[in-house]
Design an enzyme around this catalytic site. Structure first.
Site, short mmCIF file in Angstrom:
data_model
loop_
_atom_site.label_atom_id
_atom_site.label_comp_id
_atom_site.label_asym_id
_atom_site.label_seq_id
_atom_site.Cartn_x
_atom_site.Cartn_y
_atom_site.Cartn_z
N CYS A 188 -4.99 0.85 -0.65
CA CYS A 188 -4.99 -0.32 -1.55
C CYS A 188 -3.64 -1.03 -1.52
O CYS A 188 -3.58 -2.26 -1.55
CB CYS A 188 -5.24 0.09 -3.00
SG CYS A 188 -6.48 1.36 -3.22
N ASP A 189 -2.55 -0.27 -1.48
CA ASP A 189 -1.24 -0.85 -1.74
C ASP A 189 -0.26 -0.80 -0.57
O ASP A 189 0.81 -1.43 -0.64
CB ASP A 189 -0.58 -0.12 -2.94
CG ASP A 189 -1.42 -0.25 -4.20
OD1 ASP A 189 -2.12 -1.27 -4.33
OD2 ASP A 189 -1.38 0.67 -5.03
N CYS B 24 -2.75 5.07 -4.13
CA CYS B 24 -3.74 4.67 -3.12
C CYS B 24 -3.06 3.92 -1.98
O CYS B 24 -2.67 2.75 -2.14
CB CYS B 24 -4.81 3.80 -3.76
SG CYS B 24 -6.02 3.20 -2.58
#
Ligand code: NAP
Length: 317
Positions: A139-140, A136
């Site tokens: 997200c990261d 992701c």
């Protein structure tokens, strides 16, 4: 006593589920929307959406919030729970078993449970997940400022997310097992025009290497020459497709060869009263627009199914 029977239950609150809940509730059916995480589904893994009509550009998070507010405004009840099984009952209704707590029942069920990223299945992947291996970008990505990153895959997700990662990374190498992309041409064009992106074609990852529990390199193999090489990277983002969450139905339902539910043209699975839309359904493409369109059809068809059933025992006339 709490009434745990609903006319329509929707399993999963991504764009398909939120749309199905909106239409079901707006048709004045008692509607339950079950979600194990937070509403939004894959929208929450997408930074910017540029192909949802009416919004030239909108963040995934904002679209998710708007869709959730919209569905709930018509009276759909959102409940946080993980569904573990859906069973057909002899009277045409369905039981929905939860990981925790009493089951619900519903006249019709719309399965919009989405899926999970497919894993590469190479050494180092599981061990280094969350330590440089990610599925992701939104997200990261911010954890990798100034790093050289690898993106694995040649589909829409790899090209789109690879481009997103250039805002943090010093360089992004997209590694694809063929020399032709599966991704839409416009996404390929954008990636090719990005100076921070380079490509490695005809290459597969054989191992993800870590030092002190962090990703440091990939061992690659050229599928044409057979040559092995090592690419030093600070992280690897894997976008090699999607595995549908289609294990919930306990009765036999037809799937395609990839495991996606086959439906008829009103989105009904081979189990009467059970509909499927979005990323769990066998279809040509997986877009937000197709998810919401198919979910609309599913909700309208489910409404008719509910109306065709004999009144439930004990129901008030
Ligand atoms: P996808 O379209 O299935 O593409 C997966 C890619 O990973 C393919 O290029 C495939 O290679 C490669 N791959 C699969 N298994 C692999 C393995 N074991 N090792 C190396 N490479 C492997 O998946 P996706 O990109 O996640 O997209 C899923 C769906 O969501 C698609 O329908 C897509 O259109 C949709 N989507 C749309 C957007 C958008 O419209 N903006 C964004 C994201 C996703 P081959 O090509 O050789 O098979």
């Amino acid at each position: 006593m709490e009434d745990r029977h609903y006319e329509i239950a929707v399993i999963g609150a991504g764009p398909a589920g939120l749309t199905a809940a909106l239409y079901a509730a707006r048709a004045l059916k008692r509607t339950l929307l079950l979600e194990a995480k937070v509403p939004g589904g894959e929208l929450l893994n997408t930074e910017t959406i540029e192909d949802y009509p009416g919004f030239q550009t909108i963040t995934g998070a904002e679209l998710a919030q708007r869709m959730t507010d919209h569905a709930l405004s018509f009276g759909a009840e959102l409940v946080s729970a993980r569904v573990v099984a859906i069973a057909a009952l002899p009277d045409g209704r369905h039981r929905i078993d939860l990981e925790e707590g009493e089951p619900y029942t519903a006249d019709a069920v719309i399965v919009t449970a989405g899926g999970e990223p497919r894993k590469l299945g190479v050494p180092g992947e599981a061990e280094l997940a969350g330590r440089g291996v990610s599925y992701c970008a939104i997200c990261d990505g911010a954890f990798f400022r100034g790093e050289h990153l690898a993106v694995i895959g040649g589909g829409d997700a790899a090209l789109e997310e690879g481009r997103f990662l250039t805002r943090y990374a010093s360089k992004v190498t997209i590694i694809h097992r063929r020399d032709q992309f599966r991704a839409q041409p416009i996404l390929v064009e954008h990636a090719r025009a990005d100076e921070k992106i380079e490509f490695r074609f005809d290459s597969v990852v054989e191992e993800i290497v870590g030092v002190d529990g962090r990703v440091t390199a990939l061992r690659l193999r050229d599928t044409k020459s057979g040559e092995a090489s090592t690419l030093a990277v600070g992280g690897v983002f894997i976008f090699v497709g999607f595995l549908p969450n289609t294990g919930l139905l306990t009765s036999h339902v037809e799937h395609d060869s990839q495991g996606y539910y086959r439906t008829d043209d009103v989105m009904q699975t081979t189990l009467p009263g059970v509909y499927a839309a979005g990323d769990v359904r066998s279809q040509l493409t997986r877009q937000v627009t197709t998810a919401v369109g198919d979910a609309t059809t599913a909700a309208v068809a489910a409404t008719k199914y509910v109306e065709s059933l004999a009144p439930a025992v004990g129901a008030t006339p």
